[in-house]
Design a protein around this motif. Structure first.
Motif, PDB file in Angstrom:
ATOM      1  N   LYS A  64       0.902  -0.958   0.275  1.00 54.41           N
ATOM      2  CA  LYS A  64       0.130  -0.314  -0.035  1.00 54.41           C
ATOM      3  C   LYS A  64       1.096   1.800   0.011  1.00 54.41           C
ATOM      4  N   GLY A  65      -0.132   2.418  -0.647  1.00 52.55           N
ATOM      5  CA  GLY A  65       1.372   3.171  -1.147  1.00 52.55           C
ATOM      6  C   GLY A  65       2.449   2.838  -1.611  1.00 52.55           C
ATOM      7  N   ARG A  66       2.808   2.426  -2.219  1.00 46.72           N
ATOM      8  CA  ARG A  66       3.858   1.540  -2.906  1.00 46.72           C
ATOM      9  C   ARG A  66       3.246   1.668  -4.648  1.00 46.72           C
ATOM     10  N   PHE A  67       2.964   0.574  -4.454  1.00 46.45           N
ATOM     11  CA  PHE A  67       2.089   0.439  -5.958  1.00 46.45           C
ATOM     12  C   PHE A  67       1.067   0.004  -6.418  1.00 46.45           C
ATOM     13  N   THR A  68       1.048   0.846  -7.655  1.00 46.20           N
ATOM     14  CA  THR A  68      -0.636   0.940  -8.557  1.00 46.20           C
ATOM     15  C   THR A  68      -1.634  -0.089  -9.303  1.00 46.20           C
ATOM     16  N   ILE A  69      -2.563  -0.384  -9.359  1.00 49.04           N
ATOM     17  CA  ILE A  69      -2.915  -1.294 -10.332  1.00 49.04           C
ATOM     18  C   ILE A  69      -3.916  -0.320 -10.888  1.00 49.04           C
TER      19      ILE A  69
END
Length: 125
Positions: A64-69
């Motif tokens: 959370k807060g580092r990856f974006t889908i």
């Protein structure tokens, strides 16, 4: 049904990678797509999932807060943008697809019927 994951590689800690999952052979826009990862000797872990419309996304606590889908239904492709990578992110990353998954099960691997081959992500310290 085919899911083709790509974009893995070797990166230094703090760096970024973008994974892609290209789909074919089914009505992509109707499916929930997820990313899972598995490190040697560890359980398969749900990383992120995105519902068919793209309106609902979920993330594992560790990313959370580092990856974006995100998804592009016109291209039948889902992306996973990974920033601020850590050595503990090292794993084989898989994409998976299925329909009609309840919210609480979006990061559970038994929820998914179709799986692609993995792509290796290695983060050096």
């Amino acid at each position: 049904v085919q899911l083709q994951a790509s974009g893995g590689g070797l990166v230094q800690a703090g760096g970024s990678l973008r994974l892609s999952c290209a789909a074919s052979g089914f009505r992509f826009r109707d499916y929930t797509i997820a990313w899972f990862r598995q490190a040697p000797g560890k359980e398969r872990e749900g990383v992120s999932s995105i519902r068919s419309s793209g309106g609902t996304t979920v993330y594992g606590d560790s990313v959370k807060g580092r990856f974006t889908i995100s998804r592009d239904n016109a291209k039948d492709t889902v992306y996973l943008q990974m920033n601020s990578l850590k050595p503990e992110d090292t794993a084989v990353y898989y994409c998976a697809a299925s329909k009609n998954i309840i919210l609480s099960s979006l990061l559970r691997y038994p929820s998914y019927a179709y799986w692609g081959q993995g792509t290796q992500v290695t983060v050096s310290s």
